[in-house]
Enzyme design. Structure first.
Site, PDB file in Angstrom:
ATOM      1  N   HIS A  89      -0.643   0.341 -10.189  1.00 38.75           N
ATOM      2  CA  HIS A  89      -1.310  -0.611  -9.284  1.00 38.75           C
ATOM      3  C   HIS A  89      -1.873  -1.817 -10.051  1.00 38.75           C
ATOM      4  O   HIS A  89      -3.084  -2.071 -10.042  1.00 38.75           O
ATOM      5  CB  HIS A  89      -2.414   0.089  -8.467  1.00 38.75           C
ATOM      6  N   GLU A 145      -3.370   7.527  -4.970  1.00 35.83           N
ATOM      7  CA  GLU A 145      -3.685   6.973  -6.307  1.00 35.83           C
ATOM      8  C   GLU A 145      -5.016   7.522  -6.826  1.00 35.83           C
ATOM      9  O   GLU A 145      -5.925   7.722  -6.029  1.00 35.83           O
ATOM     10  CB  GLU A 145      -3.774   5.442  -6.209  1.00 35.83           C
ATOM     11  N   ARG A 147       0.854  -1.193   0.000  1.00 32.75           N
ATOM     12  CA  ARG A 147       0.000   0.000   0.000  1.00 32.75           C
ATOM     13  C   ARG A 147       0.883   1.233   0.000  1.00 32.75           C
ATOM     14  O   ARG A 147       1.907   1.279   0.706  1.00 32.75           O
ATOM     15  CB  ARG A 147      -0.895   0.026   1.251  1.00 32.75           C
TER      16      ARG A 147
HETATM   17  O1  A2R Z   1       2.918  -8.336  11.749  1.00 33.99           O
HETATM   18  P1  A2R Z   1       2.612  -9.752  11.371  1.00 33.99           P
HETATM   19  O2  A2R Z   1       3.620 -10.732  11.917  1.00 33.99           O
HETATM   20  O3  A2R Z   1       1.176 -10.129  11.604  1.00 33.99           O
HETATM   21  O4  A2R Z   1       2.847  -9.789   9.792  1.00 33.99           O
HETATM   22  C1  A2R Z   1       1.922  -9.239   8.867  1.00 33.99           C
HETATM   23  C2  A2R Z   1       2.465  -7.951   8.281  1.00 33.99           C
HETATM   24  N1  A2R Z   1       1.993  -6.778   9.046  1.00 33.99           N
HETATM   25  C3  A2R Z   1       2.809  -5.889   9.632  1.00 33.99           C
HETATM   26  N2  A2R Z   1       4.129  -5.794   9.683  1.00 33.99           N
HETATM   27  C4  A2R Z   1       4.663  -4.777  10.396  1.00 33.99           C
HETATM   28  N3  A2R Z   1       3.930  -3.855  11.035  1.00 33.99           N
HETATM   29  C5  A2R Z   1       2.582  -3.902  11.017  1.00 33.99           C
HETATM   30  N4  A2R Z   1       1.852  -2.981  11.664  1.00 33.99           N
HETATM   31  C6  A2R Z   1       1.955  -4.963  10.286  1.00 33.99           C
HETATM   32  N5  A2R Z   1       0.672  -5.320  10.049  1.00 33.99           N
HETATM   33  C7  A2R Z   1       0.718  -6.423   9.301  1.00 33.99           C
HETATM   34  O5  A2R Z   1       1.929  -7.905   6.942  1.00 33.99           O
HETATM   35  C8  A2R Z   1       1.831 -10.165   7.665  1.00 33.99           C
HETATM   36  O6  A2R Z   1       2.986 -10.922   7.519  1.00 33.99           O
HETATM   37  C9  A2R Z   1       1.698  -9.236   6.471  1.00 33.99           C
HETATM   38  C10 A2R Z   1       0.326  -9.284   5.831  1.00 33.99           C
HETATM   39  O7  A2R Z   1       0.121 -10.580   5.360  1.00 33.99           O
HETATM   40  P2  A2R Z   1      -1.322 -11.177   5.057  1.00 33.99           P
HETATM   41  O8  A2R Z   1      -2.285 -10.734   6.085  1.00 33.99           O
HETATM   42  O9  A2R Z   1      -1.152 -12.643   4.810  1.00 33.99           O
HETATM   43  O10 A2R Z   1      -1.768 -10.436   3.727  1.00 33.99           O
HETATM   44  P3  A2R Z   1      -1.429 -10.769   2.206  1.00 33.99           P
HETATM   45  O11 A2R Z   1      -2.484 -11.635   1.627  1.00 33.99           O
HETATM   46  O12 A2R Z   1      -0.019 -11.205   2.081  1.00 33.99           O
HETATM   47  O13 A2R Z   1      -1.587  -9.316   1.590  1.00 33.99           O
HETATM   48  C11 A2R Z   1      -0.753  -8.247   2.034  1.00 33.99           C
HETATM   49  C12 A2R Z   1      -1.168  -6.892   1.473  1.00 33.99           C
HETATM   50  C13 A2R Z   1      -2.647  -6.524   1.574  1.00 33.99           C
HETATM   51  O14 A2R Z   1      -3.027  -6.090   2.849  1.00 33.99           O
HETATM   52  C14 A2R Z   1      -2.771  -5.423   0.553  1.00 33.99           C
HETATM   53  O15 A2R Z   1      -2.458  -4.180   1.129  1.00 33.99           O
HETATM   54  C15 A2R Z   1      -1.722  -5.779  -0.465  1.00 33.99           C
HETATM   55  O16 A2R Z   1      -0.949  -6.846   0.095  1.00 33.99           O
HETATM   56  O17 A2R Z   1      -2.351  -6.202  -1.636  1.00 33.99           O
END
Ligand code: A2R
Length: 320
Positions: A281, A263, A234
């Site tokens: 994007h 965007e 993002r």
């Molecule tokens: O923090 P963790 O261990 O839950 O890891 C998640 C990480 N994450 C963060 N890392 C650092 N600081 C934060 N505040 C934080 N919040 C989340 O981002 C996790 O490893 C990763 C997100 O992975 P998933 O939930 O499996 O999402 P996915 O399907 O990989 O998609 C990621 C993003 C979407 O949210 C859209 O923004 C974009 O890809 O299309």
């Protein structure tokens, strides 16, 4: 029995509109002469929202719809939906995870290689007739050979990126809010520290308040004058003004960006930079993958109204 009423604030792909039109009483808000008056007139009837993120689905909108039960979001990122508010008020939010993971990971590797080897710039060089007139394109300072890559957000997509990078022979480390016990890549609890240790930083973290401007001047300075930033998560995760300054002042070598803070506006300063690679994007944007995402949105709404449980509710949904 009457069909549930579903509100669609902005146009979505035909596949989605057609199926929702058949299964529900679909209200296409963009066709209304006065959208605000339309929301007020329909308020009691609306039980579902289908959103592509163009108009935020915030507490203000949801609070106007007393019978709202579900918000189905197109895309895995749902930062334009106030999921915490929805969860607190017993409203499901769904997204479209998994079906786009491999496509976004493919795009990420494409963008990474384009950026490191300056492939966009070299193609422009050829098309301008400069190869014939001036000779070969200069050797690129960057390569993926022997490079260490830091992944911010080693989730579903981050892991699919890492799998591909392993095949390319890269060393991989990651940062997130916590160490993942089933992952062998070294974990950094501190993003600046990780940026200092890697050549390339790939961001595939979600948007929202918690990640806003996580990639700051400090992170970019730690990445350093030979560092490369790739952002496919993002735009809000990167402090774009800080990134522009870092690139202009050569405190950072280059960036490959598929997402931006505002965007579809892309700052003129970035567009002026030959070396930087900018994509509109397109991470998941193939007919194949967008079709799967659209179908999952439709199936979430249908399943919810048939059984009371959607297929892919987001983490903030407290309803089990
Ligand atoms: O923090 P963790 O261990 O839950 O890891 C998640 C990480 N994450 C963060 N890392 C650092 N600081 C934060 N505040 C934080 N919040 C989340 O981002 C996790 O490893 C990763 C997100 O992975 P998933 O939930 O499996 O999402 P996915 O399907 O990989 O998609 C990621 C993003 C979407 O949210 C859209 O923004 C974009 O890809 O299309």
């Amino acid at each position: 029995m009457s069909k549930p009423h579903v509100l669609m604030p902005s146009p979505m792909m035909d596949l989605v509109v057609k199926q929702l039109d058949e299964a529900f009483t679909l209200h296409k808000l963009w066709e209304a002469e006065d959208p605000e008056a339309e929301i007020t007139a329909l308020a009691d009837k609306i039980e579902g929202i289908a959103t592509g993120g163009k108009r935020p689905v915030d507490g203000e909108l949801m609070s106007r719809l007393p019978n709202l039960k579900i918000v189905a979001n197109f895309g895995v990122g749902y930062d334009t939906v106030d999921a915490a508010w929805a969860g607190e008020h017993g409203i499901y939010v769904t997204n479209t995870p998994d079906v786009l993971t491999e496509e976004v990971a493919d795009t990420t590797l494409g963008l990474l290689l384009m950026t490191l080897r300056q492939l966009s710039e070299s193609e422009r060089y050829l098309r301008a007739g400069r190869w014939e007139k001036e000779g070969p394109f200069p050797l690129t300072r960057q390569t993926l050979r022997d490079r260490k890559v830091g992944i911010l957000g080693l989730g579903r997509i981050g892991k699919a990126v890492a799998t591909r990078l392993e095949a390319f022979g890269s060393t991989i480390v990651y940062h997130g809010r916590r160490k993942q016990e089933d992952v062998a890549y070294p974990f950094y609890g501190d993003l600046v520290e990780m940026a200092r240790d890697v050549d390339i930083l790939i961001s595939i973290a979600p948007g929202g308040d918690a990640t806003h401007h996580l990639i700051s001047t400090d992170v970019l300075n730690a990445l350093g004058p030979d560092g490369v930033l790739i952002n496919v998560g993002r735009g809000s995760v990167v402090d774009e003004a800080a990134l522009i300054s870092a690139l202009q002042e050569e405190r950072l070598f280059s960036a490959g960006l598929d997402v931006f803070e505002n965007e579809p506006h892309v700052p003129a300063e970035l567009i002026a930079m030959e070396r930087v690679v900018l994509l509109p994007h397109v991470g998941s944007a193939s007919v194949h993958t967008r079709g799967l995402m659209g179908q999952l949105l439709v199936d979430n709404l249908k399943r919810f109204f048939e059984t009371g449980k959607p297929i892919t509710p987001v983490a903030e949904t407290p309803l089990k």
